[in-house]
Design a protein around this motif. Structure first.
Motif, short mmCIF file in Angstrom:
data_model
loop_
_atom_site.label_atom_id
_atom_site.label_comp_id
_atom_site.label_asym_id
_atom_site.label_seq_id
_atom_site.Cartn_x
_atom_site.Cartn_y
_atom_site.Cartn_z
N LEU B 14 -7.43 -6.13 13.76
CA LEU B 14 -6.52 -6.60 12.71
C LEU B 14 -5.07 -6.55 13.20
O LEU B 14 -4.26 -7.42 12.92
CB LEU B 14 -6.68 -5.76 11.44
CG LEU B 14 -7.98 -6.02 10.68
CD1 LEU B 14 -8.13 -5.05 9.52
CD2 LEU B 14 -7.99 -7.45 10.17
N LEU B 15 -4.77 -5.48 13.95
CA LEU B 15 -3.43 -5.33 14.49
C LEU B 15 -3.10 -6.51 15.41
O LEU B 15 -2.03 -7.11 15.33
CB LEU B 15 -3.37 -4.02 15.27
CG LEU B 15 -2.01 -3.43 15.54
CD1 LEU B 15 -1.36 -3.02 14.23
CD2 LEU B 15 -2.14 -2.22 16.45
N GLY B 18 -1.97 -9.75 14.09
CA GLY B 18 -0.63 -9.80 13.50
C GLY B 18 -0.58 -9.33 12.06
O GLY B 18 0.42 -9.55 11.38
N ALA B 19 -1.65 -8.69 11.60
CA ALA B 19 -1.64 -8.17 10.22
C ALA B 19 -0.60 -7.06 10.11
O ALA B 19 -0.36 -6.36 11.09
CB ALA B 19 -3.01 -7.64 9.85
N PRO B 20 0.02 -6.90 8.94
CA PRO B 20 0.91 -5.75 8.78
C PRO B 20 0.14 -4.48 9.09
O PRO B 20 -1.07 -4.41 8.84
CB PRO B 20 1.28 -5.79 7.28
CG PRO B 20 1.05 -7.19 6.86
CD PRO B 20 -0.05 -7.72 7.73
N ILE B 21 0.82 -3.47 9.65
CA ILE B 21 0.13 -2.25 10.04
C ILE B 21 -0.59 -1.62 8.85
O ILE B 21 -1.69 -1.12 8.96
CB ILE B 21 1.13 -1.27 10.69
CG1 ILE B 21 1.55 -1.82 12.06
CG2 ILE B 21 0.53 0.11 10.85
CD1 ILE B 21 2.66 -1.07 12.72
N LEU B 22 0.04 -1.70 7.67
CA LEU B 22 -0.60 -1.11 6.50
C LEU B 22 -1.93 -1.80 6.19
O LEU B 22 -2.88 -1.15 5.75
CB LEU B 22 0.34 -1.14 5.29
CG LEU B 22 0.63 -2.46 4.60
CD1 LEU B 22 -0.29 -2.67 3.40
CD2 LEU B 22 2.06 -2.48 4.12
N THR B 23 -2.01 -3.10 6.44
CA THR B 23 -3.27 -3.82 6.23
C THR B 23 -4.29 -3.42 7.29
O THR B 23 -5.46 -3.19 6.98
CB THR B 23 -3.03 -5.35 6.32
OG1 THR B 23 -2.15 -5.73 5.27
CG2 THR B 23 -4.33 -6.11 6.19
#
Lengths: 166, 427
Positions: B14-15, B18-23
Motif C-alpha cells: 500500500l505504501l 502511494g497511499a497515505p501512511i495512515l491508510t
C-alpha cells in the motif's frame, strides 16, 4: 509536498464547508489550549486541581485529530511515499490512486461502522466518563461523524487528482 | 510465517502505491483483524485511545508553541544575534543558519517546522550574499535534523509513550548528540564555503552585540521557559508545552503586540493541521501495532531479529542500516510504531538502554529526513528555495556524511547520550 501546488487551483464550490471545517478545527484547538492552560494555572498557582477537565481536552484532541485529518485529505497534506507512483505513466498512476483511495475508503467506512456500534454499545450499557460522569458516547460520537467527513474529503481529493491525471 | 510476511507485505504494498501512511498501516491492520477474527469491534475505541493519551498532548502544544513563537518573530532576532557572533567566520551566513536551526530546535518540536522557520529567513539571505541556492537550502534542511534531538522533540514524546520511557530523560539524552550534529555540520559547511569563496560578514561592535542580545532576549528565554519547567521538575512535558504556547501568546499580544487575531487564527489552523497529520499516523499505526501484537507477529519478528546474530555490535550495525533505509521511505512516528514492538524484546535481550536506543533511532531517522524519496526537510527547503529537491539532496550529501560520523560515535558509545541526563539526574 509536491502535490500541494496542484491544489492551489481556485475552487468555487464548497468554500463555506471548508471555512466551517477550519473554524471548528481552530475552535477545538483553542478549547484544548484554554482548558489545559487553566489546569496548569490552577494546579501551580492556586493549588487547586481542575484535573476532571482533562477528559474534555483529550476528547477535543481526538476530534481535532480526525477533523484535521479530513482537512489534510482535502489539502493532500498527509504523509505518503510517492516515489514509486511519481515514476509511473499516468494510466498506471491513476490505477494506483484508485486502489489506494479504495483502501482509505474501506478504512474510514470501517471506522464509521464500528464507531456507530461503539456508540450504541456505550448508550446501551450506560457508560459514563470517569471524571465528569458524562455519557461516554458523547465523546465517541465524534469518531463516526468525523470518519464520514474524512471519507468524503479523501474521495474529493482523489477525484481532483484523477482529473489532473487525465 | 507466510501470514507474518503478508502482515508486513500488505503495508509495504500500500505504501508503494502511494497511499497515505495512515491508510497503509490502517488498512493492513483492518485486513488482518478481519481475517483472523480478532476483535475488530473495538477498532473505534482503539483508534480513540491511541490518541487520547495525556503524554501525547505534548505534541499539539509543542507544535503550536513553535508556530506561535515563530510568528511572533523570535527566529529573526535569534538569527540577527548569531550573525554578529559567528557571521565573520568564512561561510558565516551558512554557519548562522546551522546555529539558528539548533537554537530554534530548542523552541520547536519538529524538523520541518524548524526548516521553515529558519529557512524562510536564512535561505534568501544566503542567496542574496552569493551562496549557491541548493547549498543554502541543503544547509538549512540538514541543520534542522538536529531539531529531532534537541528538546522539545515530538518524536521523543511518541517514543516515550510507546516504550514507557521517561520523556524528560529522552529530551536530556538528545541534547549532546544534537549539539554534536550541529558541530559536525559546521565542519563541511566551513570547508565548502571557504573553497567556494563565500566569505564572512563584518565584525559587530560590542554595543551592537549587546543590543542584539537584548533584542533576542524573548527568543533566548523561550527554551528556558519551556525546558526549565521540565528540569526543575515543576512541569510535565505536556504542561511545559502549554506554558510555551502561553508564553508565545503573551509575547505577541501583550509585550510586542505584533500579532493580530487573524494571524493567530492562521497560526492555530496551521498548527492544528500539522498536529493532525502526525496524530492521524499515531491513531492508525497504533492499530497496526496492536493487531501485530495480538497476532503474535511482533514477537516472532523479534525472535527472528534477535536470532540474527549474537554479536550486539554487528546487530547494531545492521539495525542502523535498516533504520536509515526505513527513514528514507517513512516518517519517524510510523517507524516507531512498526519497529518498536519488535525491537523492545531485542533491547531487553542485549541489555540496551531504551533511552540511548531512542536517541540512536532518532539520529538515524533524522538523517532520513534528508534522503529522498521521503525527505520532509528537503521538501520544505526546496519549497522555500524554489530549487529542485534532487539538486538540494546532492548538495546535502557531504553534510549527510558528516552526520553519519555522529551516528557511528553514538552507536558504539552510549555514554554520549546518557552522560547528560545522568548529570542532571533526570529519571
Amino acid at each position: 509536498m509536491d502535490r500541494e501546488d496542484a491544489r492551489q487551483a481556485p475552487r468555487t464550490r464548497g468554500r463555506l464547508l471548508d471555512t466551517l471545517e477550519e473554524a471548528l478545527l481552530v475552535f477545538l484547538f483553542v478549547v484544548m489550549f484554554v482548558i489545559a492552560f487553566a489546569n496548569v494555572v490552577t494546579r501551580y498557582f492556586l493549588r487547586y486541581a481542575l484535573a476532571f477537565t482533562e477528559e474534555l481536552v483529550l476528547a477535543s484532541f481526538v476530534w481535532a485529530t480526525l477533523l484535521g485529518a479530513a482537512v489534510a485529505f482535502r489539502r493532500g497534506a498527509h504523509l505518503a511515499f510517492t516515489f514509486v507512483t511519481d515514476h509511473m505513466p499516468p494510466g498506471l498512476r491513476r490505477a494506483a490512486l484508485w486502489v489506494s483511495t479504495a483502501c482509505t475508503a474501506v478504512l474510514f467506512l470501517a471506522l464509521t461502522y464500528y464507531g456507530v456500534q461503539q456508540v450504541q454499545l456505550e448508550r446501551r450499557m450506560g457508560f459514563t466518563t470517569e471524571a465528569l460522569a458524562l455519557p461516554q458516547w458523547w465523546y465517541t460520537l465524534g469518531v463516526p461523524v468525523l470518519a464520514v467527513l474524512c471519507l468524503l474529503r479523501a474521495l474529493q481529493a482523489a477525484l481532483e487528482a484523477d482529473r489532473s491525471l487525465r | 510465517m507466510t501470514a507474518d510476511l503478508a502482515f508486513f507485505g500488505l503495508f509495504l504494498l500500500l505504501l508503494a502505491l502511494g497511499a497515505p501512511i495512515l491508510t497503509a498501516v490502517g488498512a493492513a491492520a483492518l485486513v488482518f483483524l478481519w481475517t483472523h477474527a480478532l476483535g475488530v469491534q473495538v477498532m473505534a475505541a482503539n483508534v480513540y485511545s491511541n490518541v487520547a493519551k495525556f503524554p501525547l498532548l505534548a505534541i499539539p502544544f509543542f507544535i503550536l508553541a513553535g508556530y506561535v513563537l515563530d510568528r511572533v518573530g523570535v527566529s529573526q532576532k535569534l538569527v540577527d544575534l548569531l550573525s554578529l557572533l559567528i557571521g565573520p567566520i568564512p561561510g558565516g551566513l551558512a554557519l548562522v543558519a546551522v546555529g539558528g536551526c539548533v537554537l530554534f530546535g530548542a523552541i520547536s518540536g519538529t524538523g520541518p517546522a524548524d526548516t521553515a522557520a529558519i529557512g524562510t529567513i536564512m535561505i534568501p539571505a544566503m542567496v542574496r550574499r552569493g551562496y549557491d541556492v541548493s547549498f543554502a537550502a541543503a544547509v538549512v534542511a540538514a541543520a534542522a535534523t538536529t531539531d529531532v534531538l534537541i528538546p522539545p522533540s515530538v518524536a521523543f514524546v511518541v517514543y516515550g509513550v510507546i516504550t514507557q520511557t521517561s520523556v524528560p530523560r529522552l529530551f536530556a539524552a538528545g541534547v549532546v548528540p544534537g549539539l554534536l550534529m550541529g558541530l559536525a555540520l559546521a565542519v563541511p559547511v566551513y570547508l565548502i564555503s571557504k573553497r567556494r569563496g563565500w566569505g564572512g560578514e563584518r565584525w559587530g561592535t560590542l554595543p551592537e552585540i549587546a543590543r542584539a542580545v537584548w533584542d533576542a532576549k524573548w527568543g533566548l528565554l523561550a527554551p528556558v521557559v519551556i525546558l526549565g519547567g521540565i528540569y526543575t521538575g515543576v512541569f510535565t512535558p505536556t504542561e511545559a508545552a502549554v506554558v510555551g504556547v502561553a508564553y508565545g501568546l503573551f509575547l505577541g499580544l501583550v509585550v510586542l503586540r505584533n500579532v493580530t487575531l487573524r494571524d493567530l487564527y492562521e497560526t492555530f489552523r496551521e498548527a492544528a493541521l500539522a498536529s493532525a497529520v502526525v496524530m492521524a499516523v499515531v491513531a492508525f499505526a497504533g492499530l497496526y501495532s496492536w493487531a501485530g501484537a495480538t497476532l503474535g507477529v511482533m514477537d516472532r519478528a523479534a525472535k527472528a531479529v534477535a536470532g540474527l546474530t549474537d554479536n550486539p555490535y554487528v546487530l547494531l550495525a545492521l539495525l542502523n542500516v535498516l533504520f536509515l533505509l526505513a527513514g528514507m521511505a517513512l516518517d519517524a512516528i510510523s517507524i516507531f510504531y512498526v519497529f518498536l514492538p519488535i525491537l523492545m524484546p531485542v533491547m531487553a535481550k542485549f541489555g540496551w538502554d531504551p533511552v540511548w536506543f531512542g536517541v540512536l533511532m532518532a539520529v538515524n531517522l533524522s538523517i532520513g529526513t534528508l534522503t529522498p524519496p521521503v525527505a520532509l526537510n528537503l521538501y520544505v527547503a526546496s519549497h522555500i528555495a524554489r530549487a529542485p529537491v534532487g539538486q538540494i539532496a546532492r548538495a546535502a550529501l557531504p553534510l549527510l556524511v558528516s552526520l553519519l560520523v555522529v551516528l557511528l560515535l553514538l552507536t558504539y558509545w552510549p555514554a554520549l547520550a546518557l552522560w547528560f541526563p545522568d548529570l542532571l539526574r533526570v529519571r
